[in-house]
Design an enzyme around this catalytic site. Structure first.
Site, PDB file in Angstrom:
ATOM      1  N   GLY A 260      -0.496  -4.155  16.905  1.00  0.00           N
ATOM      2  CA  GLY A 260       0.854  -3.895  16.407  1.00  0.00           C
ATOM      3  C   GLY A 260       1.519  -5.152  15.876  1.00  0.00           C
ATOM      4  N   MET A 262       2.278  -9.737  16.981  1.00  0.00           N
ATOM      5  CA  MET A 262       1.890 -10.878  17.813  1.00  0.00           C
ATOM      6  C   MET A 262       3.024 -11.883  17.930  1.00  0.00           C
ATOM      7  SD  MET A 262      -0.428 -12.260  19.606  1.00  0.00           S
ATOM      8  CE  MET A 262      -0.044 -13.790  20.464  1.00  0.00           C
ATOM      9  N   GLU A 263       3.206 -12.361  19.172  1.00  0.00           N
ATOM     10  CA  GLU A 263       4.375 -13.170  19.528  1.00  0.00           C
ATOM     11  C   GLU A 263       4.209 -14.669  19.316  1.00  0.00           C
ATOM     12  OE1 GLU A 263       2.357 -11.531  21.764  1.00  0.00           O
ATOM     13  OE2 GLU A 263       2.070 -12.714  23.583  1.00  0.00           O
ATOM     14  N   ASN A 264       3.378 -15.129  18.388  1.00  0.00           N
ATOM     15  CA  ASN A 264       3.208 -16.571  18.148  1.00  0.00           C
ATOM     16  C   ASN A 264       4.559 -17.293  18.167  1.00  0.00           C
ATOM     17  OD1 ASN A 264       0.492 -15.778  17.222  1.00  0.00           O
ATOM     18  ND2 ASN A 264       1.648 -14.986  15.479  1.00  0.00           N
ATOM     19  N   GLU A 297       8.145  -8.430  20.833  1.00  0.00           N
ATOM     20  CA  GLU A 297       7.603  -9.741  20.446  1.00  0.00           C
ATOM     21  C   GLU A 297       8.653 -10.828  20.670  1.00  0.00           C
ATOM     22  OE1 GLU A 297       4.522  -9.582  20.131  1.00  0.00           O
ATOM     23  OE2 GLU A 297       4.422  -7.424  19.753  1.00  0.00           O
ATOM     24  N   HIS A 300       8.866 -11.823  24.259  1.00  0.00           N
ATOM     25  CA  HIS A 300       7.741 -12.655  24.691  1.00  0.00           C
ATOM     26  C   HIS A 300       8.091 -14.146  24.639  1.00  0.00           C
ATOM     27  CE1 HIS A 300       4.233 -10.334  25.705  1.00  0.00           C
ATOM     28  NE2 HIS A 300       4.099  -9.743  24.538  1.00  0.00           N
ATOM     29  N   GLU A 319       2.452  -9.023  29.675  1.00  0.00           N
ATOM     30  CA  GLU A 319       2.564  -7.745  28.962  1.00  0.00           C
ATOM     31  C   GLU A 319       3.326  -6.688  29.756  1.00  0.00           C
ATOM     32  OE1 GLU A 319       2.297  -7.717  26.011  1.00  0.00           O
ATOM     33  OE2 GLU A 319       0.931  -9.370  25.531  1.00  0.00           O
TER      34      GLU A 319
HETATM   35  N1  0A1 Z   1       0.338  -9.935  22.537  1.00  0.00           N
HETATM   36  C1  0A1 Z   1       0.483  -8.895  21.558  1.00  0.00           C
HETATM   37  C2  0A1 Z   1      -0.677  -8.023  21.415  1.00  0.00           C
HETATM   38  C3  0A1 Z   1      -1.842  -8.516  20.663  1.00  0.00           C
HETATM   39  C4  0A1 Z   1      -3.015  -8.744  21.322  1.00  0.00           C
HETATM   40  C5  0A1 Z   1      -4.150  -9.085  20.646  1.00  0.00           C
HETATM   41  C6  0A1 Z   1      -4.067  -9.200  19.286  1.00  0.00           C
HETATM   42  O1  0A1 Z   1      -5.165  -9.473  18.556  1.00  0.00           O
HETATM   43  C7  0A1 Z   1      -6.382  -9.210  19.086  1.00  0.00           C
HETATM   44  C8  0A1 Z   1      -2.898  -8.989  18.617  1.00  0.00           C
HETATM   45  C9  0A1 Z   1      -1.784  -8.649  19.317  1.00  0.00           C
HETATM   46  C10 0A1 Z   1       1.583  -7.985  22.017  1.00  0.00           C
HETATM   47  O2  0A1 Z   1       1.639  -7.649  23.201  1.00  0.00           O
HETATM   48  O3  0A1 Z   1       2.366  -7.538  21.209  1.00  0.00           O
HETATM   49 ZN    ZN Z   2       3.089  -7.965  24.305  1.00  0.00          ZN
END
Ligand code: 0A1
Ligand code: ZN
Length: 855
Positions: A260, A262-264, A297, A300, A319
């Site tokens: 969906g 990603m929280e970079n 996100e 996070h 999570e």
């Molecule tokens: N941390 C993100 C989820 C996520 C996990 C893995 C990914 O690539 C393999 C991408 C996103 C979240 O919880 O939104």
């Molecule tokens: Zn998440």
């Protein structure tokens, strides 16, 4: 060496700290689609003087140069295999040193979308969980944290990375992120992008520039994402006291993305379907999900980034908590009861299903082969439920104190579930030893309640809990189960307000005294624990609760139970359903009740849910019988109430310009529920009119699905293709609705035909999921006794695995329920899974999934 030997199973009990600290990470990128140079300088300090330096890094890294404090090490001290680079301790200085590597990589060949890749001409990254090792050699584990300085050379107009911009000029940009972070939070984006921009001032007065970056032409569809971001930032300040901590917050939408979003740090990257929305292209549900995922996100930033995970076994630490927070946010923004019901529906549909089958695992797993296979409903959704239970047990104030302590104590840490529970113990004085089982033990507890009324004002509730075995865990000790319970008197008034019964034993009883007459028990209010409840209750009592319960969740649940008891009886050839039809119609007619709530009650449980229920009652679900039962009951409901439904259909029409807010969306949801039922008796006439006149995608898609179900969807499908053929997100819907709404006999053939279209761009994860996920969501179609659905799915799993293992592995969960079906279907699935398992060069991702399913 076999795959399994090269990459052994990882165990939580094997955790060892990394023997070096990374004081700073400096990266320089020279971007070219098929030949990108990455220079990395790591300022390292040994923690353990005798340790070799082991860096993760895959086969795709072409090592060009290697230096330690500017000197090339003796090659005898350097070794490399498919997964890592090792420099022997003998070649390392005793004190701090700088390791410099230069590698070359090929983003254009990266079809797995893990690491640095291209999406429609734009460079972007995905590093969680272990993608950074495809970019450069690095200790790619979440407990190694460092500030990052990133320099990007490229002619593309927009060059982004984490943190704050240091310098930006034509062909170059430099970014600095002062907050130490693990490599999985690294991000880089470069492309021809346009921003919609805004600003936010934090509670303590920091000015933050906000941008949502999209492809040229998409700017008009990015406004809602920006509004959602601003709401999220305010909410996290108000409710959790958490402020943003950089000068900029960037969000980028990309078309090719495995998950969906990603929280970079400071640079969230989103699947474009969770950013772009306009009334003509997005449904109410799309809007609601955009709002929730933007929030997720953003949240996070504190729960995940400022406090991260020590290792990937602790994934639920960030999570579960962040899902819990985004659920709270949505309940505050919209209707809390409706949100709770929707969350429970998702939990049951995805997590209970997972817990019941061969892929069951604890919220905190203790071993894995491929971590990407553990981004599951159990880790996310059950992880959030566990926090909801904790909050109920310690109370709102205890929860607030514990969270303050968590942020205080662990800011900057890579933490564990033990740390998390300790914070609650220290803040509230409660012993959570037994509670921890919710993290370590897999499986959904079954809770059985019986009642004992003494005839003179005393009521005793007896509970028994029992958790079925799951893979690798045969014996399950009892857990703490918070059972929120209230009592309703015979006249419909509440005689005992909600009280949380804390069950800790395998069997336990709770008494209520001084009651004037025998009450009706309203149990597990708000779904206070993720369990399967069994109680002896007749349909009349359920109907009573549906009419009178003061807890909205339990009210809905009573209706749900009525529906499920009728549907499971019908699916087994018995006669049932009149009580359900009568009471749900009465509720639907309650004009003062939230239309969204009424819609939830009118919508019958899906076939998958009926199958799960039958299976947890010990029956073998028959997909055709379930389909017929649901069809029959819905048609009876429509026939018996067509006037009421027609009135609702008219009354719930929303005039004026489209707004995605909860209130108009609620009216539309009831209107669509009425339409879906009327569609069974009007031949599709209303749907045809609505498809032609609706000014929003919510009603158009609903009308389209209705038309397909009546066998008259072609003209509408053609019209949609004409109008939206070049809009990927709308076309995804176009693909999926055709298979989801297809008659079960034709579903696989229709999927097959669609898969041959030019525009079935199967390497795009959204398009792939639209078609394959659409088929899997058609319960009777996927499980068709001829096996065509299974074979089609397996063929595609094998094909996509060579290109994108994550997508193959996720889609393979379509098969996870196979052991519950009849012998014939079991055999058909087993053959397909064995065929997949035999694939030459099968990925670790898919191999692990298939072998767990076959065990
Ligand atoms: N941390 C993100 C989820 C996520 C996990 C893995 C990914 O690539 C393999 C991408 C996103 C979240 O919880 O939104
Ligand atoms: Zn998440």
């Amino acid at each position: 060496m076999t795959q399994a030997e090269k990459h052994p199973v990882q165990y939580l009990s094997n955790y060892r700290p990394y023997p070096f600290a990374v004081e700073e990470t400096r990266l320089t990128f020279v971007l070219n689609p098929d030949d990108t140079e990455v220079r990395a300088e790591l300022a390292l300090s040994p923690v353990d003087q005798n340790a070799d330096l082991v860096l993760d890094g895959g086969k795709g890294l072409r090592l060009i140069a290697l230096g330690i404090d500017g000197q090339e090490p003796d090659p005898a001290h350097v070794s490399r295999d498919d997964e890592r680079l090792t420099i022997a301790a003998a070649a390392l200085p005793d004190g701090p040193f700088t390791l410099a590597t230069t590698v070359r990589i090929d983003p254009s060949a990266n079809t797995a979308f893990e690491g640095l890749y291209l999406s429609g001409g734009m460079f972007c990254t995905q590093c969680e969980a272990e993608g950074f090792r495809h970019i450069t050699f690095y200790p790619d584990r979440p407990d190694v944290m460092a500030p990052f300085r990133v320099r990007i050379h490229s002619d593309l107009p927009v060059l982004l990375s984490n943190g704050n911009p240091v310098e930006t000029r034509q062909g170059f940009a430099e970014w600095h992120d002062p907050w130490p972070k693990p490599a999985y939070l690294f991000a880089l984006v470069a492309g021809d992008l346009r921003a919609i921009s805004d600003a936010f001032q934090t509670a303590s007065g920091r000015d933050v520039a906000l941008n949502v970056w999209v492809r040229p032409g998409d700017e008009t569809r990015a406004g809602f994402a920006m509004e959602s971001l601003i709401k999220s930032m305010k909410w996290d300040e108000q409710v959790y006291g958490r402020e943003y901590d950089l000068d900029v917050f960037n969000i980028v939408a990309v078309d090719d993305f495995n998950m969906g979003a990603m929280e970079n740090k400071g640079l969230n990257i989103f699947n474009s379907k969770l950013v772009l929305a306009s009334p003509e292209t997005a449904t109410d549900l799309d809007y609601e999900r955009i709002e929730a995922v933007i929030a997720h996100e953003y949240f996070h930033n504190w729960t995940g980034n400022r406090i991260t995970c020590r290792d990937w076994f602790q994934l639920c630490l960030k999570e579960g908590l962040t899902v819990f927070r985004d659920q709270q946010f949505t309940s505050d923004m919209r209707s809390a009861p409706v949100k709770r019901i929707a969350d429970v529906q998702t939990l049951r549909a995805r997590q209970f299903r997972e817990d019941q089958g061969p892929l069951a695992h604890p919220v905190r797993p203790d071993h894995y082969e491929e971590i990407n296979n553990f981004y599951t409903a159990t880790v996310y959704e059950k992880g959030a439920e566990v926090i909801g239970m904790l909050k109920r047990l310690v109370g709102d104030e205890g929860y607030a104190r514990a969270l303050d302590l968590y942020f205080d104590r662990h800011d900057g840490d890579a933490a564990t579930i033990e740390d998390w529970l300790k914070v609650f113990e220290d803040a509230t004085g409660r012993d959570l030893t037994q509670f921890k089982r919710w993290y370590t033990d897999a499986g959904t507890p079954h809770l059985t309640m019986t009642e004992e009324w003494d005839g003179k004002g005393g009521l005793v509730l007896h509970f028994e809990q029992q958790t079925p075995p799951t893979p690798g865990q045969d014996h399950k000790p009892p857990r703490v189960i918070p059972i929120a319970t209230g009592l309703i008197g015979p006249n419909g008034d509440e005689v005992a307000a909600t009280r949380v019964l804390e069950m800790t034993e395998a069997r336990q009883s709770f008494s209520f005294d001084g009651l004037g007459a025998r009450p009706v028990v309203s149990v597990l209010r708000g779904f206070s624990a993720p369990v399967v409840l069994h109680r002896q209750i007749d349909d009349a009592t359920r109907a009573f609760l549906l009419a009178h319960d003061t807890d909205p969740f339990s009210r809905w649940e009573a209706g749900r139970e009525l529906a499920l008891s009728a549907l499971t009886a019908l699916a087994q050839g018995q006669d049932a359903g009149d009580d359900f039809i009568g009471s749900v119609a009465r509720l639907a007619a309650e004009d003062a009740t939230d239309p969204a709530f009424r819609a939830l009650c009118l919508n019958l449980p899906g076939e998958e849910e009926i199958a799960t229920r039958l299976s947890s009652l010990g029956h073998v679900p028959d997909p055709d019988a379930i389909h017929a039962a649901r069809d029959g009951l819905a048609t009876r409901l429509a026939q018996a109430n067509h006037e009421l439904l027609d009135r609702l259909y008219q009354d719930m029409a929303v005039d004026g310009p489209y707004s995605p807010d909860a209130q108009p969306a609620a009216k539309r949801s009831l209107r669509i529920a009425a339409l879906g039922l009327l569609n069974r008796i009007d031949g599709g006439d209303r749907a045809e009119v609505l498809f032609g006149t609706a000014g929003n995608m919510t009603e158009r898609m609903a009308a389209l699905a209705c038309l397909i179900r009546r066998g008259r969807g072609q003209a509408a499908l053609d019209a949609m293709l004409d109008e939206f053929g070049d809009n990927r997100l709308v076309m995804d819907k176009w693909f999926s609705v055709q298979v989801m709404a297809a008659p079960s006999d034709d579903a696989a053939a229709i999927a097959e035909r669609l898969s041959q279209r030019q525009d079935f761009d199967w390497k795009n994860p959204n398009r792939f999921r639209a078609l394959l996920g659409g088929l899997a969501a058609n319960h009777a179609g996927f499980h068709h006794a001829g096996g065509a659905g299974y074979a089609f799915t397996a063929d595609w799993l094998m094909r996509v695995d060579a290109v994108n293992p994550q997508i193959a592995a996720r889609m393979s969960t379509a098969f996870e329920t196979w052991p519950r079906y009849d012998e014939n279907r079991q055999q058909l699935v087993r053959e397909q899974l064995q065929r997949v398992a035999g694939l030459t060069d099968i990925s670790r991702n898919l191999r692990e999934m298939v072998s767990r399913m076959l065990e």
